[in-house]
Design a protein around this motif. Structure first.
Motif, PDB file in Angstrom:
ATOM      1  N   PHE A 117       0.812  -1.219   0.000  1.00  0.00           N
ATOM      2  CA  PHE A 117       0.000   0.000   0.000  1.00  0.00           C
ATOM      3  C   PHE A 117       0.840   1.262   0.000  1.00  0.00           C
ATOM      4  N   SER A 118       2.100   1.176   0.385  1.00  0.00           N
ATOM      5  CA  SER A 118       2.947   2.367   0.445  1.00  0.00           C
ATOM      6  C   SER A 118       3.774   2.570  -0.821  1.00  0.00           C
ATOM      7  N   ASP A 119       3.624   1.693  -1.788  1.00  0.00           N
ATOM      8  CA  ASP A 119       4.427   1.743  -3.010  1.00  0.00           C
ATOM      9  C   ASP A 119       3.697   2.494  -4.115  1.00  0.00           C
ATOM     10  N   ALA A 120       4.136   3.703  -4.405  1.00  0.00           N
ATOM     11  CA  ALA A 120       3.491   4.523  -5.436  1.00  0.00           C
ATOM     12  C   ALA A 120       3.666   3.918  -6.826  1.00  0.00           C
ATOM     13  N   SER A 121       4.707   3.107  -7.025  1.00  0.00           N
ATOM     14  CA  SER A 121       4.950   2.535  -8.353  1.00  0.00           C
ATOM     15  C   SER A 121       3.865   1.539  -8.762  1.00  0.00           C
ATOM     16  N   GLY A 164       0.757   2.226  -7.999  1.00  0.00           N
ATOM     17  CA  GLY A 164      -0.417   3.080  -8.160  1.00  0.00           C
ATOM     18  C   GLY A 164      -1.287   3.249  -6.939  1.00  0.00           C
ATOM     19  N   THR A 165      -0.753   2.987  -5.744  1.00  0.00           N
ATOM     20  CA  THR A 165      -1.580   3.157  -4.549  1.00  0.00           C
ATOM     21  C   THR A 165      -1.657   4.628  -4.160  1.00  0.00           C
ATOM     22  N   THR A 166      -2.794   5.015  -3.655  1.00  0.00           N
ATOM     23  CA  THR A 166      -2.985   6.391  -3.201  1.00  0.00           C
ATOM     24  C   THR A 166      -2.090   6.696  -2.014  1.00  0.00           C
ATOM     25  N   VAL A 167      -1.931   5.743  -1.115  1.00  0.00           N
ATOM     26  CA  VAL A 167      -1.054   5.952   0.046  1.00  0.00           C
ATOM     27  C   VAL A 167       0.369   6.218  -0.437  1.00  0.00           C
ATOM     28  N   GLY A 168       0.848   5.415  -1.370  1.00  0.00           N
ATOM     29  CA  GLY A 168       2.184   5.618  -1.913  1.00  0.00           C
ATOM     30  C   GLY A 168       2.339   6.976  -2.570  1.00  0.00           C
ATOM     31  N   GLN A 169       1.311   7.407  -3.284  1.00  0.00           N
ATOM     32  CA  GLN A 169       1.356   8.723  -3.919  1.00  0.00           C
ATOM     33  C   GLN A 169       1.436   9.840  -2.876  1.00  0.00           C
ATOM     34  N   HIS A 170       0.685   9.698  -1.793  1.00  0.00           N
ATOM     35  CA  HIS A 170       0.744  10.701  -0.715  1.00  0.00           C
ATOM     36  C   HIS A 170       2.115  10.707  -0.045  1.00  0.00           C
TER      37      HIS A 170
END
Length: 89
Positions: A2-6, A8-14
């Motif tokens: 969930f923390s990985d923006a790669s 595409g998670t919103t949490v990762g993006q934040h």
């Protein structure tokens, strides 16, 4: 994940938008992990009748779509399962 923006998670993006350095990011992810673990544990304990949910404390019997109680054995209660899943190390 969930923390990985790669992925595409919103949490990762934040987390990326916060521009944290590596130790800060690890600390935030660790805090999120603890918060989610405690939340899910409390929810399961509430369903088992061992904690309050919404200001009410009562036991529920979670079951599958056929009405069978959800438990891996006849001896393990939901509270026991919640402890094993979220608190036992």
């Amino acid at each position: 994940m969930f923390s990985d923006a790669s992925v595409g998670t919103t949490v990762g993006q934040h987390l990326d938008a916060a521009q944290l350095n590596s130790p800060q990011r690890r600390n935030v992810i660790a805090a999120l992990d603890v918060a989610l673990t405690d939340t899910f544990y409390t929810l399961l304990m509430g369903l088992a009748g061992e904690a309050s949910l919404g200001g009410q404390q009562q036991a529920y019997r979670p079951s599958d779509e056929m009405g069978r109680p959800i438990s891996p054995s006849e001896h393990a209660g939901l509270g026991d399962l919640a402890f094993e899943a979220f608190q036992a190390d």
